[in-house]
Design a protein around this motif. Structure first.
Motif, PDB file in Angstrom:
ATOM      1  N   GLN A  30       0.839  -1.181   0.000  1.00 15.52           N
ATOM      2  CA  GLN A  30       0.000   0.000   0.000  1.00 15.52           C
ATOM      3  C   GLN A  30       0.882   1.242   0.000  1.00 15.52           C
ATOM      4  OE1 GLN A  30      -2.399  -0.480   3.460  1.00 15.52           O
ATOM      5  NE2 GLN A  30      -3.878  -1.764   2.418  1.00 15.52           N
ATOM      6  N   ARG A  59       2.155   5.825  -8.167  1.00 10.09           N
ATOM      7  CA  ARG A  59       0.784   5.301  -8.073  1.00 10.09           C
ATOM      8  C   ARG A  59       0.331   4.582  -9.345  1.00 10.09           C
ATOM      9  NH1 ARG A  59      -2.216   9.257  -5.413  1.00 10.09           N
ATOM     10  NH2 ARG A  59      -2.193   7.985  -3.553  1.00 10.09           N
ATOM     11  N   LYS A  63      -0.381   0.558  -9.699  1.00 13.30           N
ATOM     12  CA  LYS A  63      -1.721   0.116 -10.110  1.00 13.30           C
ATOM     13  C   LYS A  63      -1.617  -0.840 -11.296  1.00 13.30           C
ATOM     14  CE  LYS A  63      -6.280   1.892 -11.457  1.00 13.30           C
ATOM     15  NZ  LYS A  63      -6.677   0.636 -11.962  1.00 13.30           N
ATOM     16  N   GLU A  64      -0.764  -0.507 -12.259  1.00 13.06           N
ATOM     17  CA  GLU A  64      -0.593  -1.375 -13.424  1.00 13.06           C
ATOM     18  C   GLU A  64      -0.020  -2.731 -13.009  1.00 13.06           C
ATOM     19  OE1 GLU A  64       2.075  -2.092 -17.353  1.00 13.06           O
ATOM     20  OE2 GLU A  64       2.244  -0.151 -16.373  1.00 13.06           O
ATOM     21  N   ARG A  66      -0.280  -4.158 -10.128  1.00 14.12           N
ATOM     22  CA  ARG A  66      -1.312  -4.877  -9.375  1.00 14.12           C
ATOM     23  C   ARG A  66      -2.379  -5.432 -10.305  1.00 14.12           C
ATOM     24  NH1 ARG A  66      -3.729  -0.860  -6.364  1.00 14.12           N
ATOM     25  NH2 ARG A  66      -5.312  -0.729  -7.956  1.00 14.12           N
ATOM     26  N   ASP A  67      -2.822  -4.618 -11.263  1.00 10.02           N
ATOM     27  CA  ASP A  67      -3.925  -5.025 -12.144  1.00 10.02           C
ATOM     28  C   ASP A  67      -3.505  -6.038 -13.204  1.00 10.02           C
ATOM     29  OD1 ASP A  67      -5.484  -3.315 -10.678  1.00 10.02           O
ATOM     30  OD2 ASP A  67      -5.534  -1.740 -12.198  1.00 10.02           O
ATOM     31  N   SER A  68      -2.245  -6.019 -13.609  1.00  8.77           N
ATOM     32  CA  SER A  68      -1.813  -6.908 -14.691  1.00  8.77           C
ATOM     33  C   SER A  68      -1.457  -8.312 -14.196  1.00  8.77           C
ATOM     34  CB  SER A  68      -0.618  -6.308 -15.434  1.00  8.77           C
ATOM     35  OG  SER A  68       0.497  -6.226 -14.580  1.00  8.77           O
ATOM     36  N   ASN A  69      -1.369  -8.502 -12.903  1.00  9.15           N
ATOM     37  CA  ASN A  69      -1.032  -9.812 -12.346  1.00  9.15           C
ATOM     38  C   ASN A  69      -2.196 -10.316 -11.507  1.00  9.15           C
ATOM     39  OD1 ASN A  69       1.857 -10.124 -13.139  1.00  9.15           O
ATOM     40  ND2 ASN A  69       2.014  -8.201 -12.023  1.00  9.15           N
ATOM     41  N   THR A  70      -2.745 -11.443 -11.918  1.00  9.56           N
ATOM     42  CA  THR A  70      -3.882 -11.991 -11.180  1.00  9.56           C
ATOM     43  C   THR A  70      -3.430 -12.852 -10.010  1.00  9.56           C
ATOM     44  OG1 THR A  70      -3.986 -13.851 -12.723  1.00  9.56           O
ATOM     45  CG2 THR A  70      -5.426 -11.958 -13.168  1.00  9.56           C
ATOM     46  N   GLN A  72      -1.344 -13.691  -6.732  1.00  9.13           N
ATOM     47  CA  GLN A  72      -0.829 -12.872  -5.640  1.00  9.13           C
ATOM     48  C   GLN A  72       0.706 -12.846  -5.601  1.00  9.13           C
ATOM     49  OE1 GLN A  72      -2.272 -13.984  -1.782  1.00  9.13           O
ATOM     50  NE2 GLN A  72      -1.500 -12.141  -0.821  1.00  9.13           N
ATOM     51  N   ARG A  75       1.987 -10.687  -8.389  1.00  3.01           N
ATOM     52  CA  ARG A  75       1.671  -9.294  -8.074  1.00  3.01           C
ATOM     53  C   ARG A  75       2.689  -8.728  -7.091  1.00  3.01           C
ATOM     54  NH1 ARG A  75      -3.683  -9.741  -7.698  1.00  3.01           N
ATOM     55  NH2 ARG A  75      -3.589 -10.625  -5.635  1.00  3.01           N
TER      56      ARG A  75
END
Length: 117
Positions: A30, A59, A63-64, A66-70, A72, A75
């Motif tokens: 975070q 940021r 975000k990219e 986090r969103d591009s890796n499903t 955990q 990610r």
């Protein structure tokens, strides 16, 4: 009736206490909580502006990742170097006393994850 009032206020107090214990930001993966840093590290206005700039730069990258890796694990692996770089850039803005306070804050942070049995 008196017992009911006392019970109601006790429940209300516990609910408010629970809400105050849930603090956003600053955990693994975070973004840092700038409000907390401002107070605990006594940031100047210039430092706060610079740190906001660093956070806003990272940021979209985070975000990219986090969103591009499903998955955990993937990610985390994608985000870890970004978070490390962001933390290093933030440390460049701080003076030695603030860096020591930040290190102490990190050392006192509760550990997350699986507990040993």
């Amino acid at each position: 009736m008196k017992f009911l009032k006392i019970s109601f206020f006790a429940c209300l107090f516990l609910f408010a206490l629970n809400l105050s214990a849930q603090r956003p930001g600053g955990g693994p993966g975070q973004l840092p909580n700038l409000d907390s840093m401002r107070v605990k590290l006594s940031l100047s206005a210039d430092q706060e502006t610079k740190i906001k700039s660093v956070i806003s730069t990272y940021r979209p990258k985070l975000k990219e990742a986090r969103d591009s890796n499903t998955e955990q694990t993937a990610r985390r692996e994608a985000m870890a170097p970004l978070l490390q770089s962001m933390q290093e850039e933030i440390r460049l803005v701080l003076n030695d006393e603030q860096k020591a306070k930040l290190d102490a804050m990190k050392a006192n942070r509760p550990k997350k994850g699986k507990k040993a049995k």
